[in-house]
Design a protein around this motif. Sequence first.
Motif, PDB file in Angstrom:
ATOM      1  N   LEU A 189       0.813  -1.217   0.000  1.00 63.24           N
ATOM      2  CA  LEU A 189       0.000   0.000   0.000  1.00 63.24           C
ATOM      3  C   LEU A 189       0.847   1.268   0.000  1.00 63.24           C
ATOM      4  N   GLY A 190       2.173   1.107  -0.091  1.00 60.15           N
ATOM      5  CA  GLY A 190       3.028   2.267  -0.287  1.00 60.15           C
ATOM      6  C   GLY A 190       3.662   2.836   0.964  1.00 60.15           C
ATOM      7  N   ALA A 191       3.450   2.199   2.125  1.00 62.00           N
ATOM      8  CA  ALA A 191       4.065   2.720   3.348  1.00 62.00           C
ATOM      9  C   ALA A 191       5.508   2.213   3.457  1.00 62.00           C
ATOM     10  N   GLU A 192       6.293   2.946   4.278  1.00 61.79           N
ATOM     11  CA  GLU A 192       7.671   2.517   4.540  1.00 61.79           C
ATOM     12  C   GLU A 192       7.713   1.849   5.900  1.00 61.79           C
ATOM     13  N   VAL A 193       8.271   0.649   5.959  1.00 59.18           N
ATOM     14  CA  VAL A 193       8.283  -0.105   7.209  1.00 59.18           C
ATOM     15  C   VAL A 193       9.713  -0.235   7.722  1.00 59.18           C
ATOM     16  N   THR A 194       9.877   0.019   9.021  1.00 59.86           N
ATOM     17  CA  THR A 194      11.151  -0.244   9.685  1.00 59.86           C
ATOM     18  C   THR A 194      10.909  -1.284  10.771  1.00 59.86           C
ATOM     19  N   LEU A 195      11.687  -2.358  10.741  1.00 58.05           N
ATOM     20  CA  LEU A 195      11.579  -3.367  11.789  1.00 58.05           C
ATOM     21  C   LEU A 195      12.610  -3.044  12.856  1.00 58.05           C
ATOM     22  N   VAL A 196      12.163  -3.078  14.111  1.00 55.41           N
ATOM     23  CA  VAL A 196      13.065  -2.817  15.221  1.00 55.41           C
ATOM     24  C   VAL A 196      13.004  -4.023  16.140  1.00 55.41           C
ATOM     25  N   ALA A 197      14.143  -4.699  16.330  1.00 51.86           N
ATOM     26  CA  ALA A 197      14.121  -5.909  17.148  1.00 51.86           C
ATOM     27  C   ALA A 197      15.530  -6.266  17.563  1.00 51.86           C
ATOM     28  N   PRO A 198      15.658  -7.023  18.656  1.00 54.45           N
ATOM     29  CA  PRO A 198      16.984  -7.563  18.974  1.00 54.45           C
ATOM     30  C   PRO A 198      17.395  -8.552  17.880  1.00 54.45           C
ATOM     31  N   PRO A 199      18.683  -8.630  17.571  1.00 58.41           N
ATOM     32  CA  PRO A 199      19.121  -9.511  16.483  1.00 58.41           C
ATOM     33  C   PRO A 199      18.654 -10.951  16.658  1.00 58.41           C
ATOM     34  N   THR A 200      18.491 -11.391  17.901  1.00 55.62           N
ATOM     35  CA  THR A 200      18.063 -12.777  18.127  1.00 55.62           C
ATOM     36  C   THR A 200      16.612 -12.996  17.735  1.00 55.62           C
ATOM     37  N   LEU A 201      15.828 -11.938  17.627  1.00 55.74           N
ATOM     38  CA  LEU A 201      14.406 -12.090  17.310  1.00 55.74           C
ATOM     39  C   LEU A 201      14.093 -11.635  15.878  1.00 55.74           C
ATOM     40  N   LEU A 202      15.122 -11.645  15.033  1.00 57.14           N
ATOM     41  CA  LEU A 202      14.895 -11.390  13.616  1.00 57.14           C
ATOM     42  C   LEU A 202      15.105 -12.698  12.853  1.00 57.14           C
ATOM     43  N   PRO A 203      14.271 -12.967  11.859  1.00 52.84           N
ATOM     44  CA  PRO A 203      14.429 -14.232  11.131  1.00 52.84           C
ATOM     45  C   PRO A 203      15.625 -14.201  10.188  1.00 52.84           C
ATOM     46  N   VAL A 204      16.076 -15.380   9.813  1.00 49.05           N
ATOM     47  CA  VAL A 204      17.132 -15.494   8.807  1.00 49.05           C
ATOM     48  C   VAL A 204      16.574 -15.006   7.470  1.00 49.05           C
ATOM     49  N   GLY A 205      17.394 -14.312   6.704  1.00 50.45           N
ATOM     50  CA  GLY A 205      16.965 -13.872   5.375  1.00 50.45           C
ATOM     51  C   GLY A 205      16.219 -12.562   5.389  1.00 50.45           C
ATOM     52  N   ILE A 206      16.319 -11.818   6.499  1.00 49.46           N
ATOM     53  CA  ILE A 206      15.572 -10.575   6.621  1.00 49.46           C
ATOM     54  C   ILE A 206      16.058  -9.530   5.617  1.00 49.46           C
ATOM     55  N   ASP A 207      17.303  -9.668   5.156  1.00 47.09           N
ATOM     56  CA  ASP A 207      17.860  -8.677   4.226  1.00 47.09           C
ATOM     57  C   ASP A 207      17.134  -8.698   2.878  1.00 47.09           C
ATOM     58  N   THR A 208      16.363  -9.771   2.610  1.00 47.95           N
ATOM     59  CA  THR A 208      15.615  -9.807   1.350  1.00 47.95           C
ATOM     60  C   THR A 208      14.225  -9.175   1.500  1.00 47.95           C
ATOM     61  N   TRP A 209      13.835  -8.813   2.730  1.00 45.80           N
ATOM     62  CA  TRP A 209      12.501  -8.219   2.932  1.00 45.80           C
ATOM     63  C   TRP A 209      12.504  -6.747   2.547  1.00 45.80           C
ATOM     64  N   PRO A 210      11.396  -6.232   2.066  1.00 41.12           N
ATOM     65  CA  PRO A 210      11.352  -4.832   1.607  1.00 41.12           C
ATOM     66  C   PRO A 210      11.205  -3.857   2.766  1.00 41.12           C
ATOM     67  N   CYS A 211      12.201  -3.799   3.650  1.00 44.08           N
ATOM     68  CA  CYS A 211      12.082  -2.917   4.811  1.00 44.08           C
ATOM     69  C   CYS A 211      13.464  -2.546   5.314  1.00 44.08           C
ATOM     70  N   ARG A 212      13.473  -1.569   6.218  1.00 48.79           N
ATOM     71  CA  ARG A 212      14.712  -1.242   6.909  1.00 48.79           C
ATOM     72  C   ARG A 212      14.725  -1.982   8.238  1.00 48.79           C
ATOM     73  N   VAL A 213      15.918  -2.232   8.768  1.00 39.83           N
ATOM     74  CA  VAL A 213      16.037  -2.888  10.058  1.00 39.83           C
ATOM     75  C   VAL A 213      16.858  -1.989  10.968  1.00 39.83           C
ATOM     76  N   SER A 214      16.369  -1.805  12.188  1.00 41.07           N
ATOM     77  CA  SER A 214      17.109  -0.994  13.140  1.00 41.07           C
ATOM     78  C   SER A 214      17.235  -1.751  14.448  1.00 41.07           C
ATOM     79  N   PHE A 215      18.306  -1.475  15.180  1.00 37.59           N
ATOM     80  CA  PHE A 215      18.485  -2.109  16.487  1.00 37.59           C
ATOM     81  C   PHE A 215      18.380  -1.074  17.606  1.00 37.59           C
ATOM     82  N   ASP A 216      17.859   0.090  17.299  1.00 34.71           N
ATOM     83  CA  ASP A 216      17.789   1.152  18.304  1.00 34.71           C
ATOM     84  C   ASP A 216      16.401   1.794  18.272  1.00 34.71           C
ATOM     85  N   LEU A 217      15.566   1.428  19.241  1.00 31.69           N
ATOM     86  CA  LEU A 217      14.187   1.901  19.251  1.00 31.69           C
ATOM     87  C   LEU A 217      14.117   3.423  19.422  1.00 31.69           C
ATOM     88  N   ASP A 218      14.971   3.962  20.312  1.00 26.66           N
ATOM     89  CA  ASP A 218      14.910   5.402  20.570  1.00 26.66           C
ATOM     90  C   ASP A 218      15.248   6.219  19.321  1.00 26.66           C
TER      91      ASP A 218
END
Lengths: 333, 191
Positions: A189-218
């Motif tokens: 639908l055109g939104a930009e998604v950022t996933l924020v999670a500890p590295p242990t709670l991210l799935p393998v292969g996340i780099d192929t997902w159409p999103c940004r990944v951050s490890f810093d919630l603040d």
Amino acid sequence: MKHLLSTENLQGTQAIRILDTAEEMAAVGEREVKKLPALRGRTVVNLFFEDSTRTRISFEAAAKRLSADVINFAAKGSSVSKGESLKDTAQTLEAMSADAVVIRHWASGAPARLAASDWIDASVINAGDGTHEHPTQALLDAFTLRRHWSKIAGLPSLGEDLRGLRIAIVGDVLHSRVARSNLWLLTTLGAEVTLVAPPTLLPVGIDTWPCRVSFDLDEVLATGPHAVMMLRVQGERMNAAFFPSTREYARTWGFDDERLAALEASAGKDTIIMHPGPMNRGLEISSAAADSPRSTVLAQVRNGVSVRMAVLYLLLSGDDSAQPTPAQEAITV
Amino acid sequence: MSVPSPHTGGSVFRTVLGDADIDRALTRIAHEILEANKGAEDLVLLGIPRRGFPIAQRLARKIARTDPTVNPGRIVGRLDVTMFRDDLRKHPTRPPGPTELPSSGIDDKVVVLVDDVLYSGRTIRAALDAIVDVGRPRIVRLAVLVDRGHRELPIRADHVGKNLPTSSAEKVRVRISEIDSVDEVIIEGPA
């Protein structure tokens, strides 16, 4: 469209059609007579192999508002606990002439298996399968977002997508079907998604997902996202130590009182806090955040009924076997 | 919705009402509505989408011209009947449209349903069901631009723009400028 199995394969136009129909269903929910005759004589079976409160109740309310008959089937206390297979259960339902099966299953792919098989003729609606997808949850989240932000912009929400919105999905992404369904739908639908999670709670292969990944919630909160979606820490699916302690998790990844105060003070003036429920208060979300005016938790539940009415209506009301000719469409009788 | 252009396929087209005819018919219906109601008090016009709605808006403007105390925007509503149809399962899924009622509501009002063509009467039956779910009017009347006969239900219009005797093999197409950028009523028959 015969089944609703995932949002990954849902086209933008189909999604917007569901959201627009849900808009009309929501209007019905505000009337004195909250009932429509559209699915009179149809039977909807809620087939739940996993515990659920709001999804099952929500589907039941949605089906009843459309005048369908509802059969609730919970695996606990049924022949499933005697070892009946999915196939036999499905064929039993077919024999009872179910028109739609709303299925929640602990195994990823169970709804797709049911839809692809010839065990059953009914429409299959995925109400959450393992760690795969939960499409109606994503649709109701998109509906909540669209309503909220078009209201602030003072624009009608009908026909709109979510272009320009920035959304942070925070927490246990690894075990979350809600995160996956939302990621696919919101990006469609055109939104930009950022996933924020500890590295242990991210799935393998996340780099192929159409999103940004951050490890810093603040850091992500400081950019003033339009919505922060907190995910439930799914203890029941955890069979290893994914984080040192719940207190540390709450401090680093939870939406606590300090972060709420920081948000109030910062740029994210209209940022909303979403949670699919059930909430672990004090873990991924503090009570103050869950009960703040920014929280859309209850609006999400309310919108869930409208969105599920829309899905049931669009899947069940018509006969899509015959394609309309333009002439037929043009007749107004 | 695209209206196929005339003179294609093996059909014959005949224009039965032009824009001036439609305007005269609507003017007459507006006066009839006022006459039957003895004024504009408690009057609500509910248009049935798609083309009933712009017709209802035109009727309201004409009523306001006769009775300046009427605010035409305040007496018009839109009644979507999609989910009340009895043929839902015979057609591909139709998404419902919005229902918008005047702010005064319809309880104890005189509601005039407005549609473009009256044919089998099934749309009006659906509309009567839809009305019950949004309120309880004192009286419900029916105004249509064209009545082409072939009723399948005991339903009759109170105000008719034009009675068009047709065969059921023919199609009646109403075009309204708000939607189709032209005002006309056409009968399309087999060649």
